[in-house]
Design an enzyme around this catalytic site. Structure first.
Site, PDB file in Angstrom:
ATOM      1  N   LYS A  41       0.874  -1.178   0.000  1.00 24.70           N
ATOM      2  CA  LYS A  41       0.000   0.000   0.000  1.00 24.70           C
ATOM      3  C   LYS A  41       0.917   1.236   0.000  1.00 24.70           C
ATOM      4  O   LYS A  41       1.419   1.653   1.042  1.00 24.70           O
ATOM      5  CB  LYS A  41      -0.890  -0.095   1.223  1.00 24.70           C
ATOM      6  CG  LYS A  41      -1.689   1.071   1.745  1.00 24.70           C
ATOM      7  CD  LYS A  41      -2.243   2.079   0.841  1.00 24.70           C
ATOM      8  CE  LYS A  41      -2.528   3.327   1.656  1.00 24.70           C
ATOM      9  NZ  LYS A  41      -1.836   4.493   1.151  1.00 24.70           N
ATOM     10  N   GLU A  62       9.645   2.134  10.508  1.00 23.78           N
ATOM     11  CA  GLU A  62      10.648   3.108  10.034  1.00 23.78           C
ATOM     12  C   GLU A  62       9.957   4.460  10.057  1.00 23.78           C
ATOM     13  O   GLU A  62       9.163   4.764   9.154  1.00 23.78           O
ATOM     14  CB  GLU A  62      11.078   2.766   8.602  1.00 23.78           C
ATOM     15  CG  GLU A  62      11.739   1.418   8.443  1.00 23.78           C
ATOM     16  CD  GLU A  62      13.172   1.397   8.906  1.00 23.78           C
ATOM     17  OE1 GLU A  62      13.706   2.467   9.245  1.00 23.78           O
ATOM     18  OE2 GLU A  62      13.758   0.307   8.939  1.00 23.78           O
ATOM     19  N   CYS A  78      13.562  11.232   5.732  1.00 22.42           N
ATOM     20  CA  CYS A  78      13.389  10.876   7.150  1.00 22.42           C
ATOM     21  C   CYS A  78      14.659  11.163   7.938  1.00 22.42           C
ATOM     22  O   CYS A  78      14.615  11.600   9.075  1.00 22.42           O
ATOM     23  CB  CYS A  78      13.012   9.412   7.268  1.00 22.42           C
ATOM     24  SG  CYS A  78      14.156   8.331   6.397  1.00 22.42           S
ATOM     25  N   GLU A 112       9.729  17.359  13.379  1.00 21.77           N
ATOM     26  CA  GLU A 112      10.113  17.053  12.000  1.00 21.77           C
ATOM     27  C   GLU A 112       9.332  17.961  11.053  1.00 21.77           C
ATOM     28  O   GLU A 112       8.105  17.963  11.066  1.00 21.77           O
ATOM     29  CB  GLU A 112       9.788  15.588  11.688  1.00 21.77           C
ATOM     30  CG  GLU A 112      10.254  15.170  10.315  1.00 21.77           C
ATOM     31  CD  GLU A 112       9.908  13.730   9.980  1.00 21.77           C
ATOM     32  OE1 GLU A 112       8.749  13.323  10.178  1.00 21.77           O
ATOM     33  OE2 GLU A 112      10.809  13.013   9.511  1.00 21.77           O
TER      34      GLU A 112
HETATM   35  N1  LIG Z   1      12.571   5.866   8.853  1.00 21.45           N
HETATM   36  C1  LIG Z   1      12.544   5.779   7.539  1.00 21.45           C
HETATM   37  O1  LIG Z   1      13.247   5.006   6.928  1.00 21.45           O
HETATM   38  C2  LIG Z   1      11.628   6.677   6.743  1.00 21.45           C
HETATM   39  C3  LIG Z   1      11.784   6.755   5.351  1.00 21.45           C
HETATM   40  C4  LIG Z   1      10.957   7.596   4.630  1.00 21.45           C
HETATM   41  C5  LIG Z   1       9.982   8.365   5.277  1.00 21.45           C
HETATM   42  N2  LIG Z   1       9.848   8.279   6.622  1.00 21.45           N
HETATM   43  C6  LIG Z   1       8.856   9.108   7.312  1.00 21.45           C
HETATM   44  O2  LIG Z   1       7.636   9.165   6.583  1.00 21.45           O
HETATM   45  C7  LIG Z   1       6.968  10.382   6.855  1.00 21.45           C
HETATM   46  C8  LIG Z   1       6.489  11.022   5.581  1.00 21.45           C
HETATM   47  O3  LIG Z   1       5.683  10.141   4.874  1.00 21.45           O
HETATM   48  P1  LIG Z   1       4.082  10.221   4.872  1.00 21.45           P
HETATM   49  O4  LIG Z   1       3.641  11.634   5.054  1.00 21.45           O
HETATM   50  O5  LIG Z   1       3.629   9.453   3.684  1.00 21.45           O
HETATM   51  O6  LIG Z   1       3.735   9.419   6.197  1.00 21.45           O
HETATM   52  P2  LIG Z   1       2.288   8.983   6.695  1.00 21.45           P
HETATM   53  O7  LIG Z   1       2.492   8.390   8.032  1.00 21.45           O
HETATM   54  O8  LIG Z   1       1.301  10.062   6.537  1.00 21.45           O
HETATM   55  O9  LIG Z   1       1.849   7.849   5.645  1.00 21.45           O
HETATM   56  C9  LIG Z   1       2.638   6.697   5.416  1.00 21.45           C
HETATM   57  C10 LIG Z   1       1.754   5.608   4.825  1.00 21.45           C
HETATM   58  O10 LIG Z   1       0.801   5.211   5.817  1.00 21.45           O
HETATM   59  C11 LIG Z   1      -0.496   5.229   5.254  1.00 21.45           C
HETATM   60  N3  LIG Z   1      -1.456   5.473   6.339  1.00 21.45           N
HETATM   61  C12 LIG Z   1      -1.953   6.652   6.785  1.00 21.45           C
HETATM   62  N4  LIG Z   1      -2.812   6.441   7.811  1.00 21.45           N
HETATM   63  C13 LIG Z   1      -2.840   5.100   8.016  1.00 21.45           C
HETATM   64  C14 LIG Z   1      -3.499   4.263   8.954  1.00 21.45           C
HETATM   65  N5  LIG Z   1      -4.333   4.749   9.871  1.00 21.45           N
HETATM   66  N6  LIG Z   1      -3.269   2.936   8.902  1.00 21.45           N
HETATM   67  C15 LIG Z   1      -2.410   2.412   7.995  1.00 21.45           C
HETATM   68  N7  LIG Z   1      -1.767   3.152   7.081  1.00 21.45           N
HETATM   69  C16 LIG Z   1      -1.970   4.486   7.095  1.00 21.45           C
HETATM   70  C17 LIG Z   1      -0.421   6.325   4.215  1.00 21.45           C
HETATM   71  O11 LIG Z   1      -1.485   6.220   3.297  1.00 21.45           O
HETATM   72  C18 LIG Z   1       0.941   6.054   3.613  1.00 21.45           C
HETATM   73  O12 LIG Z   1       0.878   4.996   2.688  1.00 21.45           O
HETATM   74  C19 LIG Z   1       7.959  11.255   7.582  1.00 21.45           C
HETATM   75  O13 LIG Z   1       7.662  11.292   8.953  1.00 21.45           O
HETATM   76  C20 LIG Z   1       9.280  10.532   7.350  1.00 21.45           C
HETATM   77  O14 LIG Z   1      10.266  10.779   8.316  1.00 21.45           O
HETATM   78  C21 LIG Z   1      10.643   7.450   7.372  1.00 21.45           C
END
Ligand SMILES: NC(=O)c1ccc[n+]([C@@H]2O[C@H](COP(=O)([O-])OP(=O)(O)OC[C@H]3O[C@@H](n4cnc5c(N)ncnc54)[C@H](O)[C@@H]3O)[C@@H](O)[C@H]2O)c1
Length: 501
Positions: free
Chosen positions: A180, A255, A289, A388
């Site tokens: 997803k 992550e 991230c 962040e």
């Molecule tokens: N640690 C790492 O390796 C790493 C790498 C890349 C990004 N990130 C983090 O990702 C974030 C940015 O990405 P984002 O805005 O897409 O994050 P997000 O948490 O908004 O969304 C991530 C994913 O989760 C899904 N999602 C949202 N609500 C959900 C729920 N209730 N249940 C299950 N899935 C759900 C989203 O549709 C998306 O596919 C930043 O905080 C960044 O630091 C971390």
């Protein structure tokens, strides 16, 4: 620009979502609608999980050798390389990163599939590993088995690469996947589904559902037939996903976000240190991230460092991300733009000194563009130091001693990455050992290799992706213990052969 119009990919077929809904895809550089993606709901998620369950039960994939699976991973890598230009263009149109970065990402995607092809082959040699029980009567061997159906949920900042970091090891281990991707950047993941089918991957082994987090991600992370949830995204969503997995007593890897520090000592080469600092915070428009978005610079070198940083930040080529010389594109969406701008406003309101940037680039009439922005004199209590931002905004401050620098770096709820820049190797060793993070860079920031483990501590999550760690997190280890003696096992009143818990 026309982008491919795809459906959900379930059980090897393009399938319309049950509710027939679609979500618009907006190009962040032009703010124009360039296409749409299917909006899955719980029914579609269930169909995708059932397709993956059927593929597990067919056993064709899950019981195949690692060498067999490696041949598919290599075909996928080959097709990604062949379509690099089109995939990179799609990524750029969808999420706004400069085309040169998107092309680099596609190389990394192909490299990741190739790397895990190698580990899949090596897995065959690891099967049957003996365990020394210290007993003449019993022997023990280990089998590493796939978990079954795995749910892979990813963010938008490295759309296809984050998917590859999960799909490649999950497939190498013999699992069947439901992916997803983020609703903000799903186009290349849908293309990957087509590529996997072209590579001949059996139906149901890789399923892709797109849609909103609450509608598609939530039912996936809570699905009882899922054996593991691998999540990359924000800390807030991570907590919800982890709770959903825990409801089914399933393992999860998290992550999550970060607020990584870069510490620059006064013996550093200023030009080189500024270069890494810029890379650490402006690469992918700061939407990384592990972005080193907090800078700690030793007091005596700060004036020279800031002067050079200001000059360099103001010379970054910003504009159309499809232009090969673009180095800073827009942020991903209107809501991300508003969020970054509100952090800039809070930095100003809380009294940080604006060194450069701090607004919308005047030459960009359209698009979600933010100037490369640097605040200095930032205090640890300020929001721009603690939270962040996920945009091209650096929060900088000075320090006097090594102890102070380490304490300031560690004074964060996050613990993903950190960097130290100094000409003194002994100091670099000390500081890297003292930093509370999962990834530490010495005399650099952000390099990432698929051979080395990736992940954080504290609010940045747990578990490790990449390297052998990434493969092992998609495997279950089974012990097979055999009674090897000819003697009758007269169990009573003898003690068992080893202390029991
Ligand atoms: N640690 C790492 O390796 C790493 C790498 C890349 C990004 N990130 C983090 O990702 C974030 C940015 O990405 P984002 O805005 O897409 O994050 P997000 O948490 O908004 O969304 C991530 C994913 O989760 C899904 N999602 C949202 N609500 C959900 C729920 N209730 N249940 C299950 N899935 C759900 C989203 O549709 C998306 O596919 C930043 O905080 C960044 O630091 C971390």
């Amino acid at each position: 620009m026309e982008v491919p119009s795809r459906q959900l990919f379930i059980g090897g077929k393009w399938t319309s979502p049950k509710a027939e809904g679609r979500l618009q895809v907006v190009c962040p550089a032009t703010e124009e609608v360039i296409g749409s993606i299917p909006a899955a709901t719980a029914e579609d998620v269930d169909a995708a999980v059932q397709a993956a369950v059927a593929a597990v039960q067919a056993k064709q994939w899950t019981t195949s050798t690692g060498a067999h699976r490696a041949s598919y991973l290599r075909k996928i890598a080959h097709l990604v390389k062949e379509r690099k230009a089109a995939l990179a263009r799609l990524e750029t149109l969808n999420m706004g990163k400069p085309i040169a970065e998107a092309e680099w990402d596609m190389d990394d995607v192909a490299g990741c599939f190739e790397y895990y092809a190698g580990l899949a082959e090596a897995l065959d040699g690891r099967q049957g590993e003996a365990v020394d029980l210290g007993s003449d009567d019993f022997s023990c061997r280990l089998r590493r088995e796939p978990l079954g159906v795995v749910a892979l949920i990813t963010p938008w900042n490295y759309p296809l690469l984050m998917v590859a970091w999960k799909v490649a090891p999950a497939l190498a281990a013999g699992n069947c996947c439901v992916v997803k991707p983020s609703e903000l950047a799903s186009l290349t993941t849908l293309e990957l589904a087509g590529i996997a089918a072209e590579a001949g991957l059996p139906p149901g082994v890789l399923n892709v559902i797109t849609g909103l987090g609450g509608d598609a991600g939530a039912p996936l992370s809570a699905h009882p037939r899922v054996a593991k949830v691998a999540f990359t995204g924000s800390t807030a969503t991570g907590k919800r996903v982890y709770a959903a997995a825990a409801g089914n007593l399933r393992p999860a890897t998290m992550e999550l976000g970060g607020k990584s520090a870069l510490i620059v000592f006064d013996d550093a080469d200023v030009d080189k240190a500024v270069e890494w600092c810029m890379f650490g915070v402006f690469w992918t428009c700061g939407q990384i991230c592990s972005s080193t978005s907090r800078l700690l610079v030793q007091e005596s070198v700060a004036p020279a460092f800031y002067a050079q940083l200001k000059k360099r930040a103001e010379s970054i080529k910003l504009g159309d991300p499809l232009s090969p010389d673009c180095r800073l594109g827009p942020v991903v969406s209107q809501s991300q733009y508003s969020k970054v701008m509100s952090y800039i406003a809070s930095g100003k309101a809380e009294g940080a000194r604006l060194l450069t940037g701090g607004g919308r680039p005047p030459q960009q009439a359209k698009g979600f563009y933010v100037q490369p922005t640097v605040f200095t004199d930032v205090q640890p209590g300020m929001r721009i130091w603690k939270e962040e931002i996920f945009g091209p905004v650096l929060a900088a401050r000075t320090f006097r001693t090594e102890e102070e620098a380490v304490a300031l770096a560690n004074g964060s709820e996050f613990g993903l990455g950190a960097g130290v820049i100094s000409a003194d190797p002994e100091r670099c060793r000390r500081v890297s050992e003292a930093l509370e993070v999962g990834i530490c860079w010495v005399n650099c920031s952000q390099p990432c290799f698929c051979q080395a483990p990736w992940g954080g501590v504290k609010d940045s999550g747990f578990g490790r992706e990449l390297g052998t760690f990434g493969l092992d997190s998609f495997l279950s280890v089974k012990q097979i213990t055999t009674y090897t003696s000819d003697a009758m096992w007269d169990w009573f009143p003898q003690r068992p052969p080893s202390p029991r818990l």
